[in-house]
Motif scaffolding. Structure first.
Motif, PDB file in Angstrom:
ATOM      1  N   ILE A  16       0.858  -1.187   0.000  1.00  0.00           N
ATOM      2  CA  ILE A  16       0.000   0.000   0.000  1.00  0.00           C
ATOM      3  C   ILE A  16       0.892   1.233   0.000  1.00  0.00           C
ATOM      4  O   ILE A  16       2.015   1.216   0.503  1.00  0.00           O
ATOM      5  CB  ILE A  16      -0.965   0.044   1.211  1.00  0.00           C
ATOM      6  N   ALA A  17       0.395   2.282  -0.590  1.00  0.00           N
ATOM      7  CA  ALA A  17       1.106   3.557  -0.608  1.00  0.00           C
ATOM      8  C   ALA A  17       0.539   4.451   0.487  1.00  0.00           C
ATOM      9  O   ALA A  17      -0.675   4.486   0.704  1.00  0.00           O
ATOM     10  CB  ALA A  17       0.956   4.230  -1.967  1.00  0.00           C
ATOM     11  N   VAL A  18       1.416   5.148   1.199  1.00  0.00           N
ATOM     12  CA  VAL A  18       0.994   6.110   2.222  1.00  0.00           C
ATOM     13  C   VAL A  18       1.730   7.417   1.984  1.00  0.00           C
ATOM     14  O   VAL A  18       2.788   7.453   1.349  1.00  0.00           O
ATOM     15  CB  VAL A  18       1.261   5.605   3.664  1.00  0.00           C
ATOM     16  N   TRP A  19       1.177   8.481   2.500  1.00  0.00           N
ATOM     17  CA  TRP A  19       1.778   9.806   2.387  1.00  0.00           C
ATOM     18  C   TRP A  19       1.994  10.345   3.788  1.00  0.00           C
ATOM     19  O   TRP A  19       1.096  10.331   4.627  1.00  0.00           O
ATOM     20  CB  TRP A  19       0.865  10.748   1.612  1.00  0.00           C
ATOM     21  N   ASN A  20       3.208  10.805   4.055  1.00  0.00           N
ATOM     22  CA  ASN A  20       3.562  11.362   5.355  1.00  0.00           C
ATOM     23  C   ASN A  20       4.008  12.805   5.150  1.00  0.00           C
ATOM     24  O   ASN A  20       4.897  13.066   4.340  1.00  0.00           O
ATOM     25  CB  ASN A  20       4.682  10.520   5.980  1.00  0.00           C
ATOM     26  N   SER A  21       3.402  13.748   5.870  1.00  0.00           N
ATOM     27  CA  SER A  21       3.714  15.159   5.661  1.00  0.00           C
ATOM     28  C   SER A  21       5.108  15.547   6.145  1.00  0.00           C
ATOM     29  O   SER A  21       5.723  16.448   5.586  1.00  0.00           O
ATOM     30  CB  SER A  21       2.663  16.043   6.332  1.00  0.00           C
ATOM     31  N   THR A  22       5.602  14.857   7.174  1.00  0.00           N
ATOM     32  CA  THR A  22       6.969  15.095   7.653  1.00  0.00           C
ATOM     33  C   THR A  22       7.606  13.756   7.990  1.00  0.00           C
ATOM     34  O   THR A  22       6.916  12.808   8.342  1.00  0.00           O
ATOM     35  CB  THR A  22       6.982  15.984   8.917  1.00  0.00           C
ATOM     36  N   SER A  23       8.899  13.691   7.903  1.00  0.00           N
ATOM     37  CA  SER A  23       9.564  12.426   8.218  1.00  0.00           C
ATOM     38  C   SER A  23       9.512  12.171   9.723  1.00  0.00           C
ATOM     39  O   SER A  23       9.437  13.095  10.521  1.00  0.00           O
ATOM     40  CB  SER A  23      11.016  12.450   7.736  1.00  0.00           C
ATOM     41  N   GLY A  24       9.520  10.893  10.084  1.00  0.00           N
ATOM     42  CA  GLY A  24       9.519  10.538  11.496  1.00  0.00           C
ATOM     43  C   GLY A  24       8.729   9.278  11.757  1.00  0.00           C
ATOM     44  O   GLY A  24       8.214   8.626  10.846  1.00  0.00           O
ATOM     45  N   LYS A  25       8.648   8.923  13.037  1.00  0.00           N
ATOM     46  CA  LYS A  25       7.913   7.727  13.460  1.00  0.00           C
ATOM     47  C   LYS A  25       6.420   7.995  13.379  1.00  0.00           C
ATOM     48  O   LYS A  25       5.941   9.061  13.767  1.00  0.00           O
ATOM     49  CB  LYS A  25       8.257   7.355  14.897  1.00  0.00           C
ATOM     50  N   ARG A  26       5.681   7.009  12.866  1.00  0.00           N
ATOM     51  CA  ARG A  26       4.225   7.066  12.825  1.00  0.00           C
ATOM     52  C   ARG A  26       3.680   5.759  13.369  1.00  0.00           C
ATOM     53  O   ARG A  26       4.226   4.698  13.117  1.00  0.00           O
ATOM     54  CB  ARG A  26       3.708   7.246  11.394  1.00  0.00           C
ATOM     55  N   ASP A  27       2.606   5.854  14.137  1.00  0.00           N
ATOM     56  CA  ASP A  27       1.940   4.671  14.654  1.00  0.00           C
ATOM     57  C   ASP A  27       0.851   4.237  13.688  1.00  0.00           C
ATOM     58  O   ASP A  27       0.123   5.067  13.131  1.00  0.00           O
ATOM     59  CB  ASP A  27       1.323   4.948  16.030  1.00  0.00           C
ATOM     60  N   PHE A  28       0.748   2.922  13.502  1.00  0.00           N
ATOM     61  CA  PHE A  28      -0.257   2.330  12.639  1.00  0.00           C
ATOM     62  C   PHE A  28      -1.064   1.323  13.424  1.00  0.00           C
ATOM     63  O   PHE A  28      -0.610   0.797  14.436  1.00  0.00           O
ATOM     64  CB  PHE A  28       0.397   1.599  11.454  1.00  0.00           C
ATOM     65  N   LYS A  29      -2.249   1.030  12.917  1.00  0.00           N
ATOM     66  CA  LYS A  29      -3.101  -0.010  13.480  1.00  0.00           C
ATOM     67  C   LYS A  29      -3.494  -0.927  12.332  1.00  0.00           C
ATOM     68  O   LYS A  29      -3.887  -0.466  11.264  1.00  0.00           O
ATOM     69  CB  LYS A  29      -4.338   0.603  14.116  1.00  0.00           C
TER      70      LYS A  29
END
Length: 148
Positions: A16-29
């Motif tokens: 899947i493709a995701v878009w992140n506005s800034t670099s860094g750690k992101r939590d997913f569920k």
């Protein structure tokens, strides 16, 4: 209304493709169902780089019993391709959703931002302190914002 059922083999995968506005750690569920007899772990890659070697997706009571698991990934700014790869011959469990974990806003009761909002009769624009929002004057305005 639907879910992803990967092939029952080592190495079957979902991207899947995701878009992140800034670099860094992101939590997913991840929301999944595993009515099999054993855990069905997956490896998670970000842009072809392994970030989670084995995420344990344990057995649920039935194939219609959905549960969730959270995990963190380091993402660069912009677009990333996430790959969820089966690590067992049974494949991965049925995958219903993979989503960003959003900050819990229920703890936010009320925020005050300095508002006297006034709608003019039959207006299509609203006015603050007698001027439209399109006017750029350095006059003070007050506004209250309430979050549910």
């Amino acid at each position: 209304e639907s879910y992803v059922n990967l092939d029952n083999e080592v190495g079957s995968f979902l991207q899947i493709a995701v878009w992140n506005s800034t670099s860094g750690k992101r939590d997913f569920k991840i929301v999944y169902a595993n009515g099999g007899k054993t855990s069905r772990p997956v490896q998670i890659l970000v842009n072809d780089s392994i970030q989670i070697d084995s995420l344990d997706l344990s057995v649920t009571s039935d194939w219609t019993d959905w549960t969730e698991k959270t995990f963190s990934l380091g993402l660069p700014e912009g677009k990333s391709i996430l790959t969820f790869k089966s690590l067992t011959a049974d494949g991965a469990p049925n995958l219903d959703r993979i989503e960003y974990v959003i900050e819990d806003v229920t703890a936010i009761r009320k925020r005050n931002i300095s508002a006297g909002l006034k709608m003019r009769k039959n207006a299509r624009a609203f006015y603050i302190n007698g001027r439209t929002v399109n006017e750029n004057r350095p006059l003070p305005s007050k506004m209250k914002v309430y979050l549910k």
